[in-house]
Write a protein that holds these residues in place. Structure first.
Motif, PDB file in Angstrom:
ATOM      1  N   GLU A  64       0.823  -1.208   0.000  1.00 34.67           N
ATOM      2  CA  GLU A  64       0.000   0.000   0.000  1.00 34.67           C
ATOM      3  C   GLU A  64       0.859   1.261   0.000  1.00 34.67           C
ATOM      4  O   GLU A  64       0.603   2.190  -0.760  1.00 34.67           O
ATOM      5  N   LYS A  65       1.897   1.274   0.833  1.00 40.37           N
ATOM      6  CA  LYS A  65       2.772   2.454   0.884  1.00 40.37           C
ATOM      7  C   LYS A  65       3.541   2.621  -0.427  1.00 40.37           C
ATOM      8  O   LYS A  65       3.716   3.740  -0.911  1.00 40.37           O
ATOM      9  N   ARG A  68       0.990   3.980  -2.994  1.00 36.77           N
ATOM     10  CA  ARG A  68       0.637   5.369  -2.703  1.00 36.77           C
ATOM     11  C   ARG A  68       1.767   6.316  -3.111  1.00 36.77           C
ATOM     12  O   ARG A  68       1.536   7.344  -3.745  1.00 36.77           O
ATOM     13  N   PHE A 121      -4.775   2.945 -11.239  1.00 35.40           N
ATOM     14  CA  PHE A 121      -5.065   3.786 -10.082  1.00 35.40           C
ATOM     15  C   PHE A 121      -6.463   4.390 -10.166  1.00 35.40           C
ATOM     16  O   PHE A 121      -7.175   4.462  -9.161  1.00 35.40           O
ATOM     17  N   GLU A 124      -8.971   1.838  -9.220  1.00 32.64           N
ATOM     18  CA  GLU A 124      -8.921   1.586  -7.783  1.00 32.64           C
ATOM     19  C   GLU A 124      -9.452   2.768  -6.989  1.00 32.64           C
ATOM     20  O   GLU A 124      -9.856   2.617  -5.843  1.00 32.64           O
ATOM     21  N   SER A 125      -9.480   3.952  -7.582  1.00 36.83           N
ATOM     22  CA  SER A 125      -9.882   5.152  -6.843  1.00 36.83           C
ATOM     23  C   SER A 125     -11.346   5.124  -6.418  1.00 36.83           C
ATOM     24  O   SER A 125     -11.727   5.823  -5.481  1.00 36.83           O
ATOM     25  N   ALA A 127     -12.712   2.735  -4.882  1.00 37.30           N
ATOM     26  CA  ALA A 127     -12.737   2.066  -3.584  1.00 37.30           C
ATOM     27  C   ALA A 127     -11.762   2.675  -2.577  1.00 37.30           C
ATOM     28  O   ALA A 127     -11.848   2.380  -1.391  1.00 37.30           O
ATOM     29  N   ARG A 128     -10.848   3.496  -3.045  1.00 42.03           N
ATOM     30  CA  ARG A 128      -9.818   4.048  -2.146  1.00 42.03           C
ATOM     31  C   ARG A 128      -9.824   5.571  -2.229  1.00 42.03           C
ATOM     32  O   ARG A 128      -9.358   6.157  -3.202  1.00 42.03           O
ATOM     33  N   GLU A 129     -10.318   6.163  -1.170  1.00 42.32           N
ATOM     34  CA  GLU A 129     -10.467   7.617  -1.134  1.00 42.32           C
ATOM     35  C   GLU A 129      -9.135   8.344  -1.340  1.00 42.32           C
ATOM     36  O   GLU A 129      -9.085   9.370  -2.013  1.00 42.32           O
ATOM     37  N   GLU A 130      -8.080   7.805  -0.776  1.00 41.12           N
ATOM     38  CA  GLU A 130      -6.770   8.457  -0.904  1.00 41.12           C
ATOM     39  C   GLU A 130      -6.331   8.530  -2.372  1.00 41.12           C
ATOM     40  O   GLU A 130      -5.814   9.539  -2.822  1.00 41.12           O
ATOM     41  N   TYR A 131      -6.549   7.461  -3.117  1.00 39.71           N
ATOM     42  CA  TYR A 131      -6.216   7.463  -4.547  1.00 39.71           C
ATOM     43  C   TYR A 131      -7.111   8.444  -5.288  1.00 39.71           C
ATOM     44  O   TYR A 131      -6.660   9.169  -6.164  1.00 39.71           O
ATOM     45  N   ARG A 132      -8.380   8.440  -4.931  1.00 40.82           N
ATOM     46  CA  ARG A 132      -9.329   9.348  -5.576  1.00 40.82           C
ATOM     47  C   ARG A 132      -8.885  10.792  -5.359  1.00 40.82           C
ATOM     48  O   ARG A 132      -8.867  11.592  -6.295  1.00 40.82           O
TER      49      ARG A 132
END
Length: 171
Positions: A64-65, A68, A121, A124-125, A127-132
Motif C-alpha cells: 500500500e505504501k 501510494r 489507479f 482503484e480510486s 474504492a480508495r479515497e486516498e487514490y481518488r
C-alpha cells in the motif's frame, strides 16, 4: 554510490536511498502495466527491479505504501510537466492551450507503463479515497487551466460557446 564489501569480502555497490526508491517505483509502474493492480505483488516489483523483496519492505514497508508513493510521484511528474509546458508557452490563449495539450500528451507522460498505471489507479480510486483524492486533485487543477484558457479564447473571439463545457470536451 558507495562501495561496500559483502560477507565474502567482495566489493558491491550500494545505491543511495532515494535512487533505490525511484528504482522500485519505476519497477512498480512496469509491473502494474503487465499485471494490473490486484495481481501486482511486492515480489513482482522486487524481481522487476532486480532486488530482493526485503529491500522493497525496507523502503516502503507495505504494498500500500509503495503504491501510494508511486501514485504521488506519478501525479507530481504529470503536474510539473503540464505546468512547465504552460509556463513556456507564448502569451496568447491559443498558444497556451496548444502547449497545455502537447504537454498533456507528451512522450514523457504517455509511456505504456505510465498510462497503464494511471488506468489501474483510477479504477482503484472508486474504492480508495486516498487514490481518488490524488487523482482528482491533479485533474481539478488541469481542468481549471483548460477552463481558463477556453474562457480567454471565447472572450477574445466572441465564439459564443460555453467555455466550461468546451474545456470538459477537450479534457
Amino acid at each position: 554510490m558507495a562501495a561496500v564489501a559483502d560477507e565474502r569480502g567482495k566489493s558491491r555497490r550500494r545505491a543511495p536511498k532515494e535512487a533505490r526508491r525511484e528504482q522500485l517505483m519505476d519497477a512498480t509502474l512496469a509491473v502494474l502495466g503487465r499485471k494490473g493492480f490486484a495481481k501486482t505483488t511486492l515480489a513482482d516489483v522486487a524481481e522487476a527491479a532486480g532486488l530482493s523483496r526485503g529491500i522493497v519492505n525496507f523502503h516502503f514497508e507495505s504494498k500500500e505504501k509503495l503504491l501510494r508513493e508511486t501514485l504521488t510521484r506519478l501525479s507530481a511528474e504529470y503536474d510539473a510537466c503540464w505546468r512547465a509546458g504552460l509556463a513556456a508557452a507564448g502569451p496568447g490563449p491559443a498558444e497556451r492551450l496548444r502547449a497545455l495539450l502537447e504537454a498533456d500528451l507528451s512522450e514523457a507522460l504517455c509511456t505504456p507503463e505510465k498510462l497503464a498505471a494511471w488506468f489501474a489507479f483510477f479504477a482503484e480510486s472508486g474504492a480508495r479515497e486516498e487514490y481518488r483524492d490524488l487523482c482528482w486533485a491533479r485533474d481539478d487543477a488541469l481542468l481549471a487551466a483548460f477552463s481558463g484558457l477556453c474562457e480567454e479564447l471565447e472572450t477574445e473571439g466572441a465564439y459564443g460557446y460555453d467555455a466550461r463545457r468546451t474545456a470538459m470536451a477537450i479534457y
